[in-house]
Write a protein that holds these residues in place. Structure first.
Motif, PDB file in Angstrom:
ATOM      1  N   LEU A   1       0.835  -1.196   0.000  1.00 23.17           N
ATOM      2  CA  LEU A   1       0.000   0.000   0.000  1.00 23.17           C
ATOM      3  C   LEU A   1       0.872   1.251   0.000  1.00 23.17           C
ATOM      4  CD1 LEU A   1      -2.750  -1.003   2.599  1.00 23.17           C
ATOM      5  CD2 LEU A   1      -3.018  -0.851   0.117  1.00 23.17           C
ATOM      6  N   THR A   2       0.538   2.196  -0.865  1.00 18.37           N
ATOM      7  CA  THR A   2       1.273   3.463  -0.907  1.00 18.37           C
ATOM      8  C   THR A   2       0.783   4.379   0.212  1.00 18.37           C
ATOM      9  OG1 THR A   2      -0.346   4.508  -2.370  1.00 18.37           O
ATOM     10  CG2 THR A   2       1.457   3.275  -3.410  1.00 18.37           C
ATOM     11  N   ASN A   3       1.525   5.432   0.464  1.00 20.79           N
ATOM     12  CA  ASN A   3       1.094   6.405   1.468  1.00 20.79           C
ATOM     13  C   ASN A   3      -0.252   7.011   1.095  1.00 20.79           C
ATOM     14  OD1 ASN A   3       3.346   5.980   3.039  1.00 20.79           O
ATOM     15  ND2 ASN A   3       4.492   7.715   2.205  1.00 20.79           N
ATOM     16  N   GLU A   4      -0.477   7.201  -0.189  1.00 22.51           N
ATOM     17  CA  GLU A   4      -1.767   7.724  -0.647  1.00 22.51           C
ATOM     18  C   GLU A   4      -2.891   6.756  -0.279  1.00 22.51           C
ATOM     19  OE1 GLU A   4      -4.042   9.046  -4.815  1.00 22.51           O
ATOM     20  OE2 GLU A   4      -2.009   8.229  -4.879  1.00 22.51           O
ATOM     21  N   GLU A   5      -2.658   5.465  -0.456  1.00 17.36           N
ATOM     22  CA  GLU A   5      -3.673   4.472  -0.116  1.00 17.36           C
ATOM     23  C   GLU A   5      -3.873   4.375   1.396  1.00 17.36           C
ATOM     24  OE1 GLU A   5      -3.678   0.867  -3.127  1.00 17.36           O
ATOM     25  OE2 GLU A   5      -1.612   1.545  -2.790  1.00 17.36           O
ATOM     26  N   LEU A   6      -2.789   4.463   2.142  1.00 17.21           N
ATOM     27  CA  LEU A   6      -2.907   4.444   3.602  1.00 17.21           C
ATOM     28  C   LEU A   6      -3.726   5.627   4.094  1.00 17.21           C
ATOM     29  CD1 LEU A   6       0.736   3.424   4.609  1.00 17.21           C
ATOM     30  CD2 LEU A   6      -1.326   2.025   4.837  1.00 17.21           C
ATOM     31  N   HIS A   7      -3.605   6.754   3.423  1.00 15.44           N
ATOM     32  CA  HIS A   7      -4.395   7.928   3.779  1.00 15.44           C
ATOM     33  C   HIS A   7      -5.885   7.647   3.585  1.00 15.44           C
ATOM     34  CE1 HIS A   7      -5.412  12.133   4.396  1.00 15.44           C
ATOM     35  NE2 HIS A   7      -6.089  12.120   3.258  1.00 15.44           N
ATOM     36  N   VAL A   8      -6.225   6.935   2.516  1.00 10.28           N
ATOM     37  CA  VAL A   8      -7.625   6.564   2.275  1.00 10.28           C
ATOM     38  C   VAL A   8      -8.117   5.615   3.379  1.00 10.28           C
ATOM     39  CG1 VAL A   8      -9.228   5.412   0.696  1.00 10.28           C
ATOM     40  CG2 VAL A   8      -7.432   6.903  -0.213  1.00 10.28           C
ATOM     41  N   PHE A   9      -7.281   4.662   3.760  1.00 14.28           N
ATOM     42  CA  PHE A   9      -7.645   3.750   4.853  1.00 14.28           C
ATOM     43  C   PHE A   9      -7.959   4.552   6.115  1.00 14.28           C
ATOM     44  CE2 PHE A   9      -6.630   0.196   2.355  1.00 14.28           C
ATOM     45  CZ  PHE A   9      -6.899  -0.979   3.067  1.00 14.28           C
ATOM     46  N   ARG A  10      -7.100   5.512   6.419  1.00 11.85           N
ATOM     47  CA  ARG A  10      -7.304   6.325   7.608  1.00 11.85           C
ATOM     48  C   ARG A  10      -8.611   7.108   7.512  1.00 11.85           C
ATOM     49  NH1 ARG A  10      -7.552   7.564  12.808  1.00 11.85           N
ATOM     50  NH2 ARG A  10      -7.582   9.822  13.122  1.00 11.85           N
ATOM     51  N   GLU A  11      -8.858   7.713   6.372  1.00 10.71           N
ATOM     52  CA  GLU A  11     -10.089   8.503   6.191  1.00 10.71           C
ATOM     53  C   GLU A  11     -11.334   7.648   6.364  1.00 10.71           C
ATOM     54  OE1 GLU A  11      -9.836  10.405   2.351  1.00 10.71           O
ATOM     55  OE2 GLU A  11      -9.426  12.337   3.315  1.00 10.71           O
ATOM     56  N   ARG A  12     -11.296   6.428   5.856  1.00 11.01           N
ATOM     57  CA  ARG A  12     -12.469   5.552   5.902  1.00 11.01           C
ATOM     58  C   ARG A  12     -12.592   4.806   7.229  1.00 11.01           C
ATOM     59  NH1 ARG A  12     -13.540   8.483   2.622  1.00 11.01           N
ATOM     60  NH2 ARG A  12     -13.890   8.184   0.382  1.00 11.01           N
ATOM     61  N   GLY A  13     -11.525   4.816   8.019  1.00  6.08           N
ATOM     62  CA  GLY A  13     -11.544   4.058   9.276  1.00  6.08           C
ATOM     63  C   GLY A  13     -11.332   2.573   9.065  1.00  6.08           C
ATOM     64  N   ALA A  14     -10.860   2.194   7.861  1.00  5.89           N
ATOM     65  CA  ALA A  14     -10.618   0.784   7.553  1.00  5.89           C
ATOM     66  C   ALA A  14      -9.317   0.314   8.202  1.00  5.89           C
ATOM     67  CB  ALA A  14     -10.563   0.573   6.043  1.00  5.89           C
ATOM     68  N   ALA A  15      -9.213  -0.999   8.418  1.00  2.63           N
ATOM     69  CA  ALA A  15      -8.075  -1.569   9.136  1.00  2.63           C
ATOM     70  C   ALA A  15      -7.289  -2.536   8.273  1.00  2.63           C
ATOM     71  CB  ALA A  15      -8.566  -2.291  10.392  1.00  2.63           C
ATOM     72  N   ILE A  16      -6.059  -2.790   8.710  1.00  2.00           N
ATOM     73  CA  ILE A  16      -5.194  -3.776   8.076  1.00  2.00           C
ATOM     74  C   ILE A  16      -4.980  -4.933   9.037  1.00  2.00           C
ATOM     75  CG2 ILE A  16      -2.865  -4.260   7.212  1.00  2.00           C
ATOM     76  CD1 ILE A  16      -2.690  -1.313   6.379  1.00  2.00           C
ATOM     77  N   SER A  17      -5.068  -6.163   8.523  1.00  2.00           N
ATOM     78  CA  SER A  17      -4.667  -7.341   9.285  1.00  2.00           C
ATOM     79  C   SER A  17      -3.258  -7.719   8.842  1.00  2.00           C
ATOM     80  CB  SER A  17      -5.626  -8.506   9.033  1.00  2.00           C
ATOM     81  OG  SER A  17      -5.152  -9.679   9.678  1.00  2.00           O
ATOM     82  N   HIS A  18      -2.319  -7.588   9.757  1.00  4.45           N
ATOM     83  CA  HIS A  18      -0.912  -7.882   9.447  1.00  4.45           C
ATOM     84  C   HIS A  18      -0.673  -9.382   9.628  1.00  4.45           C
ATOM     85  CE1 HIS A  18       3.319  -7.721   9.100  1.00  4.45           C
ATOM     86  NE2 HIS A  18       3.625  -7.537  10.377  1.00  4.45           N
ATOM     87  N   CYS A  19      -0.241 -10.047   8.549  1.00  7.39           N
ATOM     88  CA  CYS A  19      -0.077 -11.502   8.534  1.00  7.39           C
ATOM     89  C   CYS A  19       1.360 -11.871   8.156  1.00  7.39           C
ATOM     90  CB  CYS A  19      -1.058 -12.133   7.549  1.00  7.39           C
ATOM     91  SG  CYS A  19      -2.788 -11.651   7.794  1.00  7.39           S
ATOM     92  N   PRO A  20       2.327 -11.639   9.035  1.00  6.67           N
ATOM     93  CA  PRO A  20       3.729 -11.783   8.660  1.00  6.67           C
ATOM     94  C   PRO A  20       4.161 -13.207   8.330  1.00  6.67           C
ATOM     95  CG  PRO A  20       3.523 -11.409  11.020  1.00  6.67           C
ATOM     96  CD  PRO A  20       2.167 -11.163  10.429  1.00  6.67           C
ATOM     97  N   ASN A  21       3.590 -14.209   8.995  1.00  7.48           N
ATOM     98  CA  ASN A  21       3.972 -15.593   8.694  1.00  7.48           C
ATOM     99  C   ASN A  21       3.652 -15.920   7.239  1.00  7.48           C
ATOM    100  OD1 ASN A  21       3.915 -18.489   8.365  1.00  7.48           O
ATOM    101  ND2 ASN A  21       3.869 -18.694  10.582  1.00  7.48           N
ATOM    102  N   SER A  22       2.432 -15.607   6.832  1.00  8.40           N
ATOM    103  CA  SER A  22       2.006 -15.864   5.454  1.00  8.40           C
ATOM    104  C   SER A  22       2.822 -15.054   4.457  1.00  8.40           C
ATOM    105  CB  SER A  22       0.524 -15.538   5.306  1.00  8.40           C
ATOM    106  OG  SER A  22       0.110 -15.617   3.967  1.00  8.40           O
TER     107      SER A  22
END
Length: 478
Positions: free
Chosen positions: A278-299
């Protein structure tokens, strides 16, 4: 006022909005018959609390010397049917792994009996490993997905259940739906779970990922989620090949995030797995929408997909939890995810430090003034940066508990030990028989927590509570 059913006394470790890891020794906590925390105070107030809440002080359950309670862990991304082949197929990259391993096996879940046997094992295993809340992908099969919901409720796990939606599958055409079928069956699934009125098991709208969904299907699922105020889950920016294919299939969109956003699938009840690119621009959209990321490092490591820069996402104030992502991840335990999250952040730090150093050396000679023990000025500065940029065990602990509750927008219900929340908790015993680590002498609770997070496993989890109900050890008839 509901009667008090449990009173615990000892050490409690949790996260708060102001502190990643708060350790409270010699405290007393009460849980009412509805499963909610009604008081959480210093143990010096024990007698006054007993008088106020009308419990007998002899009924207080005192923790052992090294024992402590922590919040239940929250798996924000796990594929329940994939448990059947966990630990295999790791030699393939993501899209090939789906084609040759995942889709053929998920297709067998049209048989409800197969689904029932596997889902029972999955729920029991995750609970045993301390997962009090699980955000599950099921399969495209409605009846089998209902079985997963029934099973989670039976065992007392807090869960979001997703009937998978996909009307496009070029690589394994047998495992697919029509757009009409996917929409209709999702509506049937949502209505079925609503009628069951489970307290802690809810439906979640689940387009598999943009590659497997038409624009029409994504749009209709967005409308359905909005109409019923439902949670949403999917995958995003997991691998470069996936992103390339998404942009090929959706040429009218500027990036992966926009595919979901324009179809109303990014809300404050959305959790998207991975997000490695995800780019910083996309992360900004996530923040605006209140959407979350599930971090899956093993996978991400196992399938050679990539690394998520956790600190960058958190700096953008994007909500985040952890996911095992079974079976792309080969462990059902969120303890493994905590460890892998810390390791992944260190890998990112080392790679960037190496790159920055090489770039600097092309512009000027390496500094000659050597610091003690062979550490030069650049290295000393690097140590300071290490402390700022690498995910700490306390931050990872928060992501596995309170972070997960925030990611799923259930932080008003669970995630820590605040009064008014439901008591989802793990009783940790570092001195358990056959423990994977030893405690040789008196050490602080902070050190005990570190050892459990880095070395512990289910043998150290003496009991698991969900909404005040002890769900592990399992009843003899379960």
């Amino acid at each position: 006022m509901d009667a008090v059913q449990h009173v615990f006394k000892g050490t409690f470790i949790h996260s708060t909005p102001r502190c990643d890891c708060e350790i409270l020794e010699d405290h007393i906590l009460g849980v009412d018959t509805a499963g909610k925390i009604v008081f959480f105070e210093d143990a010096q107030k024990q007698s006054k609390l007993a008088q106020k809440w009308k419990f007998d002080e002899s009924d207080i359950q005192e923790l052992g010397k090294n024992e402590f309670f922590m919040p239940g862990m929250i798996d924000t991304h796990i594929h329940a049917p994939q448990y059947t082949f966990i630990g295999t197929g790791m030699e393939r990259p993501l899209l090939e792994w789906l084609e040759y391993t995942t889709f053929p096996i998920e297709d067998t879940f049209s048989d409800v009996e197969i689904a029932s046997n596997i889902y029972r094992t999955v729920v029991r295993r995750t609970l045993k490993f301390g997962t009090t809340t699980a955000c599950y992908f099921a399969t495209i099969h409605t009846d089998a997905s209902i079985v997963l919901a029934d099973t989670a409720s039976q065992y007392g796990q807090r869960a979001f259940i997703g009937k998978v939606c996909m009307d496009h599958n070029d690589v394994y055409e047998k495992y697919c739906e029509t757009s009409e079928e996917s929409i209709r069956e999702t509506e049937r699934f949502v209505e079925a779970l609503k009628k069951k009125k489970y307290d802690r098991v809810k439906p979640i709208i689940t387009p598999r990922f943009a590659i497997s969904c038409s624009e029409r299907l994504l749009n209709e699922l967005g409308k359905l989620a909005n109409e019923h105020d439902l949670h949403i889950q999917s995958h995003i920016s997991e691998s470069p090949a996936e992103i390339k294919e998404v942009l090929r299939l959706f040429p009218g969109y500027k990036n992966y995030t926009e595919v979901y956003n324009r179809n109303k699938l990014l809300t404050n009840k959305t959790v998207m797995a991975h997000g490695c690119y995800l780019t910083n621009e996309e992360l900004h959209v996530f923040r605006e929408r209140g959407a979350a990321i599930s971090h899956c490092p093993n996978s991400n490591i196992s399938l050679c997909s990539g690394h998520l820069d956790v600190q960058n996402a958190l700096n953008h104030r994007v909500k985040m939890g952890l996911g095992t992502d079974v079976a792309g991840g080969y462990s059902m335990s969120l303890l493994d995810t905590i460890r892998k999250a810390i390791e992944a952040s260190k890998i990112i730090f080392m790679e960037r430090s190496k790159s920055e150093r090489y770039n600097n050396e092309t512009e000027k000679e390496q500094k000659k003034n050597v610091m003690p023990e062979g550490i030069n000025a650049d290295d000393q500065n690097g140590i300071l940066q290490f402390e700022k940029k690498v995910l700490s065990y306390k931050e990872a602990f928060r992501l596995a508990t309170m972070g997960g509750s925030e990611a799923l927008s259930i932080d008003h219900l669970t995630g820590n030990f605040e009064v008014g929340k439901e008591f989802d908790a793990l009783l940790i015993n570092p001195d358990a028989i056959d423990s994977p680590f030893e405690v040789f002498s008196d050490i602080s609770k902070e050190e005990l927590l570190q050892r459990f997070l880095y070395l512990g496993d289910d043998r150290n989890i003496r009991a698991v509570y969900v909404a005040g109900r002890c769900v592990v050890p399992f009843p003899s008839n379960a």
